[in-house]
Design an enzyme around this catalytic site. Structure first.
Site, short mmCIF file in Angstrom:
data_model
loop_
_atom_site.label_atom_id
_atom_site.label_comp_id
_atom_site.label_asym_id
_atom_site.label_seq_id
_atom_site.Cartn_x
_atom_site.Cartn_y
_atom_site.Cartn_z
CB CYS A 124 -0.91 0.00 1.21
SG CYS A 124 -1.83 -1.53 1.44
N GLY A 177 6.22 7.28 1.10
CA GLY A 177 7.30 7.51 2.06
C GLY A 177 8.17 6.30 2.33
CB CYS A 206 -0.94 5.96 10.62
SG CYS A 206 -2.41 5.99 9.59
#
Length: 423
Positions: free
Chosen positions: A253, A258, A373
């Site tokens: 994903c 990043g 997250c």
């Protein structure tokens, strides 16, 4: 549309809407105020509504007027540089465009809030003595279910520290592209261009830009950095030797990219960066060109659907999966209000299904990095436990919760799992 696609779309929906209106504003100060007002109202919606309901008694049924009052009340409570009369006048003018007779209604409510600020604060403090959790729900503006959920995971005192920090405003966080520059050179450029910044303690390649729009600089155009929160960077940073030794890595994903970029900076082999959204894949490709990476392959792939082309091919699988996003509330305060406990359950099941696919993509002896997250044990430790129960050929090497109040970044979870056998 799979649940994976739905969750990815929901998570980025507010950002897309914000960007749409943000681009219409030409003045930098207007743009900053726009973000301040939208995020501020979402950050303190419960508290703002408490003030409005205190003076209206029956509440405000018209959502358009309610939102005008919310923005104005946020200004009255938190933005001291804007004179009270200016806030009231502006709110009345906007209300009059909806209906002329509503101007007086809005004026009366806001004048009452100004006159009764102390009384409203005293009323809220009385709740503290009777029902402390309800007081926190109003004062810090979080739904009760989220307070309960985090309390179950970490205890009430820790939860309180987390919630307080998640109400703070995040700085711009950039990660230096070590393929093009280094910390010393980028800092010299920041000093030369008058930026205020802080070097991160836990990863010196991450810099917080405290003042100035760094995206509008040549440094960005030349690919000297990309935007990434400290927490996300720690997946590779804390396991750098593993990534250096790997030849083939897949990021299931990948968008916005990043961790893919982190990996591409240190790996000798290549990274396959996957996502399901065409627009995000296009943005990913643009950033790869800007940053100058030649060891990233972009692939359209739904992580929820098994891809036989990936089976048994990778040394490392990065699975940063769809989640409730509670750790990212600083940047996306709307998460407070668009998630429920049922979302936690649904996403937990989705995470386990995607990890089932991820497991099959690894070579024997390979490493699976599962991250989110979010905060709370159900989606983090709970997902890993359920995965390990199904996959006896995997073992847990380590797991880390990045607590936002301690690390001063997003809340995050990282689990490192190894597939049995020789590489």
């Amino acid at each position: 549309m799979t649940l994976f696609e739905v969750e990815k779309k929901k998570f980025s929906g507010m950002d897309s809407l914000m960007e749409k209106f943000h681009q219409k504003l030409k003045n930098e100060k207007d743009r900053a105020l726009f973000v301040e007002l939208v995020h501020g109202v979402l950050r303190y919606k419960n508290l703002i509504d408490y003030y409005i309901n205190f003076v209206t008694k029956k509440g405000v049924k018209d959502k358009r007027i309610l939102n005008i009052l919310r923005v104005a009340t946020y200004e009255l409570l938190f933005l001291e540089k804007i004179p009270e009369y200016a806030t009231v006048n502006e709110a009345c003018e906007v209300a009059s465009k909806i209906s002329p007779h509503l101007k007086a209604f809005v004026n009366a409510i806001l004048r009452n809030i100004i006159r009764n600020k102390n009384q409203i604060q005293e009323s809220l403090e009385k709740i503290k003595d009777v029902d402390y959790k309800s007081y926190i729900s109003i004062k810090l503006s979080y739904p009760i279910f989220l307070i309960d959920y985090l309390e179950e995971s970490y205890g009430f005192e820790k939860t309180l520290k987390i919630l307080e920090f998640l109400n703070t405003k995040p700085p711009q966080s950039i990660k230096i592209n070590t393929k093009k520059t280094d910390v010393k050179v980028l800092i010299q450029e920041l000093d030369k261009n008058g930026f205020e910044y802080e070097i991160n303690f836990y990863n010196q390649e991450v810099i917080y830009v405290l003042k100035g729009n760094i995206k509008e600089t040549e440094l960005y155009k030349k690919g000297y950095f990309y935007f990434q929160d400290l927490a996300s960077s720690l997946v590779v940073k804390l396991n750098q030797e593993d990534f250096k030794e790997a030849r083939k890595v897949i990021d299931l994903c990948a968008a916005p990219g990043g961790k893919t970029f982190n990996c591409a900076e240190v790996i000798d082999g290549f990274v396959v960066a996957c996502d399901i959204n065409d627009h995000k894949l296009d943005v990913l490709r643009e950033n790869i060109l800007r940053l100058g990476f030649d060891n990233i392959i972009v692939a359209k792939s739904d992580a929820e659907v098994f891809n036989p082309d990936f089976a048994g091919r990778f040394d490392i699988v990065i699975a940063d999966l769809p989640c409730t996003g509670f750790g990212a509330i600083r940047k996306k305060p709307d998460i407070k209000w668009n998630k429920s406990y049922q979302d936690i359950e649904n996403l937990h099941e989705l995470q386990v299904r995607i990890l089932d696919n991820a497991a099959s993509y690894l070579k024997r002896g390979g490493l699976l990095f599962y991250s989110t997250c979010t905060l709370g044990r159900k989606e983090n430790e709970g997902t890993v436990l359920k995965f390990l129960d199904k996959h006896k050929d995997f073992s847990l090497v380590s797991q880390t919760t990045i607590f936002p109040d301690e690390f001063k970044c997003d809340g995050f979870y990282i689990a490192k799992l190894r597939k049995e056998g020789e590489v």
